[in-house]
Design an enzyme around this catalytic site. Structure first.
Site, PDB file in Angstrom:
ATOM      1  N   ASP A  49      -2.118  -2.617  -1.497  1.00  0.00           N
ATOM      2  CA  ASP A  49      -2.187  -1.918  -2.693  1.00  0.00           C
ATOM      3  C   ASP A  49      -2.904  -3.082  -3.849  1.00  0.00           C
ATOM      4  O   ASP A  49      -2.794  -4.214  -3.577  1.00  0.00           O
ATOM      5  CB  ASP A  49      -0.756  -1.677  -3.456  1.00  0.00           C
ATOM      6  N   LYS A  50      -3.291  -2.578  -5.028  1.00  0.00           N
ATOM      7  CA  LYS A  50      -3.951  -3.415  -5.865  1.00  0.00           C
ATOM      8  C   LYS A  50      -2.965  -4.788  -6.379  1.00  0.00           C
ATOM      9  O   LYS A  50      -3.634  -5.707  -6.377  1.00  0.00           O
ATOM     10  CB  LYS A  50      -4.176  -2.547  -7.076  1.00  0.00           C
TER      11      LYS A  50
END
Length: 347
Positions: free
Chosen positions: A152-153
């Site tokens: 994820d970011k």
């Protein structure tokens, strides 16, 4: 590349097709009528169906077709397919390359860097950086150059990138067959009861909020998911744990930990940015705010990565330091825990 080998969770992506900010003078109006005025060739029936499917968001909350827009609302239409052909523009974004040879490279991704375009992030991603630094990377089953898996970011840590078709096939097969090894470090809310354990539960998109995933323990929806965890250190109101993935589903660690009542610390999407455990004292609230400022993201780091090299067949293992923001947050909790223990002994 073998088309039967799939990139991890390509079907879970959501892409922003339309975005509107309702102007100041707009009168209250049903959202289906409002969008008909703004989206070319849209019919009311299609818009209503999109709302029924949970594709229309107002201020990041899914709404039904009878919702009435008001001034300054931010209206978004999110769908599972890209709004345009995937064109990757090379961008000179620096990469922290841990290892590289003719077949692959291992990258230590910083928090805040999106792995590939989507959700309105069509530039400034790891894929844009890869396109700048490397030519002719192989495409995975989702047409993304080099990517074998993703994180994820706002999760930091290790990713392997394939540089050849053969490497892509071989590495993707390992992730599919669960022979790769991945360990994450996580700080979670609450005092985890067991020293170690295993979380099993199918994961699919949340029925009400498509920006979240959810666990379906009966197995009637979603994909099989398994996470093994082990307690590393206890700080009273939070616990530092290690997580090893047996499968690789979207948001797997985040949603599995929430499912057992231990949401990731400062995970905004899953409610970890609130005080979930602790006291009501003002000083404690100030302490938590300071922790959130130190670590302005979910407390999750992909620390180790292991896989068989596609050419040499040697099993390779990589390890990274815990990033500074997470390290400082852990140290704050360690000191807070020691301070509380000392006060209890004195009393």
């Amino acid at each position: 590349m073998d088309n039967n080998i799939e990139f991890q969770e390509p079907e879970e992506e959501l892409f922003e097709h339309h975005r509107f900010e309702v102007p100041k003078g707009q009168a209250f109006l049903r959202i289906d009528k409002y969008l008909m005025q703004l989206i070319p060739n849209a019919t009311r029936n299609k818009i209503q169906q999109a709302a029924t499917n949970g594709d229309i968001y107002v201020n990041d909350v899914p709404v039904k077709s009878n919702y009435k827009v008001k001034p300054f609302d931010v209206v978004r239409v999110l769908l599972t397919h890209p709004p345009f052909e995937n064109r990757i523009d090379p961008e000179d974004i620096p990469l922290d390359i841990v290892y590289e040879d003719a077949d692959l490279l291992v990258i230590n991704k910083p928090p805040g860097l999106v792995v590939h375009p989507g959700h309105g992030n069509y530039t400034g991603t790891l894929v844009n950086a890869l396109a700048f630094h490397f030519d002719n990377l192989p495409l995975n089953s989702s047409e993304r150059p080099g990517l074998v898996h993703r994180i994820d970011k706002n999760t930091s840590g290790l990713l392997v990138v394939a540089k050849t078709e053969a490497a892509m096939t071989h590495l993707a097969k390992q992730f599919e067959d669960k022979t790769s090894e991945r360990e994450y470090i996580a700080l979670v809310w609450g005092n985890v009861k067991e020293d170690e354990g295993t979380i099993v539960g199918n994961i699919a998109r949340h029925v009400k909020d498509r920006m979240q995933m959810a666990v379906f323990p009966e197995g009637d929806q979603g994909k099989h998911a398994v996470t093994h965890y082990k307690v590393l250190e206890r700080f009273g109101y939070v616990t530092l744990i290690s997580c090893k993935l047996e499968t690789g589903r979207t948001h797997q660690i985040r949603v599995h930990l929430k499912y057992i009542g231990h949401t990731l610390f400062n995970d905004e999407r899953y409610g970890g940015d609130l005080i979930l455990k602790g006291t009501t004292f003002t000083k404690y609230k100030q302490f938590i705010d300071n922790c959130f400022k130190t670590l302005p993201r979910q407390a999750l780091h992909a620390k180790t990565l292991g896989f068989e090299h596609p050419t040499t067949k040697e099993f390779m293992s990589f390890d990274t330091e815990i990033p500074q923001d997470l390290k400082e947050c852990i140290e704050k909790w360690r000191n807070y825990s020691k301070s509380n223990a000392a006060e209890e002994e004195e009393s």
